[in-house]
Design a protein around this motif. Structure first.
Motif, PDB file in Angstrom:
ATOM      1  N   GLU A 183      42.778  34.741  62.046  1.00  0.00           N
ATOM      2  CA  GLU A 183      43.666  33.763  62.671  1.00  0.00           C
ATOM      3  C   GLU A 183      44.969  33.562  61.912  1.00  0.00           C
ATOM      4  O   GLU A 183      45.916  32.997  62.450  1.00  0.00           O
ATOM      5  N   THR A 184      45.030  34.030  60.663  1.00  0.00           N
ATOM      6  CA  THR A 184      46.318  34.008  59.962  1.00  0.00           C
ATOM      7  C   THR A 184      47.235  35.126  60.458  1.00  0.00           C
ATOM      8  O   THR A 184      48.425  35.128  60.164  1.00  0.00           O
ATOM      9  N   GLY A 185      46.658  36.115  61.195  1.00  0.00           N
ATOM     10  CA  GLY A 185      47.435  37.256  61.637  1.00  0.00           C
ATOM     11  C   GLY A 185      47.472  38.371  60.624  1.00  0.00           C
ATOM     12  O   GLY A 185      48.144  39.381  60.822  1.00  0.00           O
ATOM     13  N   PHE A 186      46.741  38.212  59.496  1.00  0.00           N
ATOM     14  CA  PHE A 186      46.759  39.246  58.455  1.00  0.00           C
ATOM     15  C   PHE A 186      46.144  40.545  58.953  1.00  0.00           C
ATOM     16  O   PHE A 186      46.636  41.633  58.664  1.00  0.00           O
ATOM     17  N   CYS A 187      45.057  40.441  59.700  1.00  0.00           N
ATOM     18  CA  CYS A 187      44.391  41.624  60.251  1.00  0.00           C
ATOM     19  C   CYS A 187      43.408  41.151  61.310  1.00  0.00           C
ATOM     20  O   CYS A 187      43.248  39.953  61.541  1.00  0.00           O
ATOM     21  N   SER A 188      42.747  42.117  61.963  1.00  0.00           N
ATOM     22  CA  SER A 188      41.745  41.764  62.967  1.00  0.00           C
ATOM     23  C   SER A 188      40.471  41.278  62.280  1.00  0.00           C
ATOM     24  O   SER A 188      40.288  41.424  61.068  1.00  0.00           O
ATOM     25  N   ARG A 189      39.572  40.704  63.079  1.00  0.00           N
ATOM     26  CA  ARG A 189      38.312  40.229  62.512  1.00  0.00           C
ATOM     27  C   ARG A 189      37.489  41.396  61.975  1.00  0.00           C
ATOM     28  O   ARG A 189      36.828  41.281  60.947  1.00  0.00           O
ATOM     29  N   ARG A 190      37.549  42.518  62.690  1.00  0.00           N
ATOM     30  CA  ARG A 190      36.809  43.691  62.221  1.00  0.00           C
ATOM     31  C   ARG A 190      37.353  44.174  60.877  1.00  0.00           C
ATOM     32  O   ARG A 190      36.591  44.496  59.947  1.00  0.00           O
ATOM     33  N   GLU A 191      38.691  44.207  60.745  1.00  0.00           N
ATOM     34  CA  GLU A 191      39.292  44.612  59.473  1.00  0.00           C
ATOM     35  C   GLU A 191      38.940  43.611  58.375  1.00  0.00           C
ATOM     36  O   GLU A 191      38.748  43.987  57.210  1.00  0.00           O
ATOM     37  N   ALA A 192      38.870  42.330  58.732  1.00  0.00           N
ATOM     38  CA  ALA A 192      38.496  41.312  57.747  1.00  0.00           C
ATOM     39  C   ALA A 192      37.089  41.572  57.225  1.00  0.00           C
ATOM     40  O   ALA A 192      36.814  41.414  56.021  1.00  0.00           O
ATOM     41  N   ASP A 193      36.176  41.958  58.107  1.00  0.00           N
ATOM     42  CA  ASP A 193      34.819  42.284  57.672  1.00  0.00           C
ATOM     43  C   ASP A 193      34.815  43.449  56.684  1.00  0.00           C
ATOM     44  O   ASP A 193      34.032  43.464  55.723  1.00  0.00           O
ATOM     45  N   ARG A 194      35.701  44.412  56.918  1.00  0.00           N
ATOM     46  CA  ARG A 194      35.799  45.549  55.997  1.00  0.00           C
ATOM     47  C   ARG A 194      36.312  45.096  54.638  1.00  0.00           C
ATOM     48  O   ARG A 194      35.825  45.546  53.589  1.00  0.00           O
ATOM     49  N   LEU A 195      37.304  44.209  54.643  1.00  0.00           N
ATOM     50  CA  LEU A 195      37.822  43.676  53.381  1.00  0.00           C
ATOM     51  C   LEU A 195      36.732  42.941  52.612  1.00  0.00           C
ATOM     52  O   LEU A 195      36.605  43.084  51.391  1.00  0.00           O
ATOM     53  N   LEU A 196      35.941  42.165  53.339  1.00  0.00           N
ATOM     54  CA  LEU A 196      34.841  41.434  52.704  1.00  0.00           C
ATOM     55  C   LEU A 196      33.799  42.403  52.153  1.00  0.00           C
ATOM     56  O   LEU A 196      33.290  42.213  51.041  1.00  0.00           O
ATOM     57  N   GLY A 197      33.484  43.436  52.920  1.00  0.00           N
ATOM     58  CA  GLY A 197      32.521  44.426  52.464  1.00  0.00           C
ATOM     59  C   GLY A 197      32.993  45.180  51.241  1.00  0.00           C
ATOM     60  O   GLY A 197      32.183  45.605  50.404  1.00  0.00           O
ATOM     61  N   ASP A 198      34.308  45.355  51.130  1.00  0.00           N
ATOM     62  CA  ASP A 198      34.886  46.062  49.973  1.00  0.00           C
ATOM     63  C   ASP A 198      35.131  45.135  48.789  1.00  0.00           C
ATOM     64  O   ASP A 198      35.733  45.551  47.793  1.00  0.00           O
ATOM     65  N   ARG A 199      34.716  43.867  48.925  1.00  0.00           N
ATOM     66  CA  ARG A 199      34.842  42.885  47.831  1.00  0.00           C
ATOM     67  C   ARG A 199      36.289  42.644  47.437  1.00  0.00           C
ATOM     68  O   ARG A 199      36.629  42.476  46.269  1.00  0.00           O
ATOM     69  N   ASN A 227      36.694  48.453  71.789  1.00  0.00           N
ATOM     70  CA  ASN A 227      37.687  47.934  72.734  1.00  0.00           C
ATOM     71  C   ASN A 227      38.637  46.982  72.014  1.00  0.00           C
ATOM     72  O   ASN A 227      38.287  46.338  71.028  1.00  0.00           O
ATOM     73  N   ILE A 228      39.850  46.900  72.511  1.00  0.00           N
ATOM     74  CA  ILE A 228      40.928  46.190  71.821  1.00  0.00           C
ATOM     75  C   ILE A 228      40.683  44.687  71.723  1.00  0.00           C
ATOM     76  O   ILE A 228      41.089  44.044  70.745  1.00  0.00           O
ATOM     77  N   VAL A 229      39.999  44.106  72.687  1.00  0.00           N
ATOM     78  CA  VAL A 229      39.746  42.663  72.689  1.00  0.00           C
ATOM     79  C   VAL A 229      38.792  42.284  71.554  1.00  0.00           C
ATOM     80  O   VAL A 229      39.043  41.345  70.789  1.00  0.00           O
ATOM     81  N   ASP A 230      37.686  43.020  71.429  1.00  0.00           N
ATOM     82  CA  ASP A 230      36.752  42.752  70.331  1.00  0.00           C
ATOM     83  C   ASP A 230      37.382  43.064  68.982  1.00  0.00           C
ATOM     84  O   ASP A 230      37.088  42.400  67.986  1.00  0.00           O
ATOM     85  N   PHE A 231      38.243  44.076  68.948  1.00  0.00           N
ATOM     86  CA  PHE A 231      38.890  44.446  67.692  1.00  0.00           C
ATOM     87  C   PHE A 231      39.728  43.294  67.142  1.00  0.00           C
ATOM     88  O   PHE A 231      39.683  42.986  65.953  1.00  0.00           O
ATOM     89  N   ILE A 232      40.480  42.631  68.018  1.00  0.00           N
ATOM     90  CA  ILE A 232      41.320  41.521  67.573  1.00  0.00           C
ATOM     91  C   ILE A 232      40.482  40.275  67.315  1.00  0.00           C
ATOM     92  O   ILE A 232      40.698  39.546  66.347  1.00  0.00           O
ATOM     93  N   GLY A 233      39.503  40.006  68.177  1.00  0.00           N
ATOM     94  CA  GLY A 233      38.638  38.852  67.994  1.00  0.00           C
ATOM     95  C   GLY A 233      39.364  37.529  68.158  1.00  0.00           C
ATOM     96  O   GLY A 233      39.084  36.565  67.444  1.00  0.00           O
TER      97      GLY A 233
END
Length: 240
Positions: free
Chosen positions: A11-27, A90-96
């Motif tokens: 929601e900050t616009g930094f990245c999609s929710r899916r990308e955020a999960d990747r950032l979290l997974g990468d610590r 799909n693009i909608v789930d990607f953005i979240g």
């Protein structure tokens, strides 16, 4: 009140929710100095850092007074421009996004770059009906050196889908790269046009739609459109 960390980052616009999960997974995300994992939640007073840097909150819709959401996304390769939830990637789930949004037009799965999305179904139809009046600029890499003959042929128009494409503007930007500005959007148009001259597109990135530029958005990042961008896109429309 707490929010899931991946949703907060998106929601900050930094990245999609899916990308955020990747950032979290990468610590790569910390909350109050402590490395956060997938499923973490944050409160309003928590300090969230990505790679040691604070997130810069985007302007939220409430502050604009708009009825609808209008965003620009840098779509990565592999994401499909569909609202069908059954389609993986799909693009909608990607953005979240918290609101129901629709892509305006399309950018094929193998391509990347600027695409617009909105919660306003009426404006989607208006823009698509006027599609031939909107300039779309692409940077394209191909598998062979770009020749003057190839650029002239692309600019004149090419026979695909049983019709000849409209004249367009082309220019060389590198030995294996060129810029093309279209005013129409046939399915896989640039790839099919190039193939008619024996060229294969190896990378395709859209960098502009009319007055809206991709700018510094990284793949997967999105932002709200500005008032000026909206008025430039559809100058006769006032109900945002």
């Amino acid at each position: 009140m707490t929010t899931r960390l991946n949703k907060y980052i998106a929601e900050t616009g930094f990245c999609s929710r899916r990308e955020a999960d990747r950032l979290l997974g990468d610590r790569r995300v910390t909350v109050n100095g402590i490395c956060a994992g997938t499923g973490a939640v944050v409160g309003p007073d928590d300090v969230v850092l990505v790679d040691g840097q604070p997130l810069r909150a985007r302007e939220v819709q409430k502050s604009t007074g708009r009825r609808h959401v209008y965003i620009a996304l840098n779509k990565p390769v592999g994401i499909t421009c569909t609202t069908e939830s059954s389609v993986s990637g799909n693009i909608v789930d990607f953005i979240g996004h918290e609101q129901r949004i629709f892509p305006i037009g399309r950018l094929d799965k193998d391509s990347e770059g600027l695409i617009l999305l909105t919660s306003n179904g009426d404006i989607v139809n208006k823009i698509l009906r006027a599609e031939n009046g909107h300039q779309k600029e692409y940077l394209v890499a191909v598998n062979k050196p770009v020749s003057d003959e190839f650029l002239r042929g692309m600019a004149r128009g090419v026979r695909i889908h049983n019709e000849t494409t409209l004249p367009c503007k082309t220019s060389r930007i590198a030995k294996f790269g060129f810029r093309i500005i279209l005013q129409q959007g046939l399915n896989r148009q640039i790839r099919l046009m190039a193939a008619e001259f024996g060229f294969r597109v190896t990378q395709l990135r859209r960098v502009r739609i009319d007055n809206i530029k991709l700018g510094a958005l990284k793949p997967g990042q999105w932002r709200n459109l500005t008032e000026q961008e909206l008025r430039g896109l559809l100058p006769q429309h006032t109900d945002w």
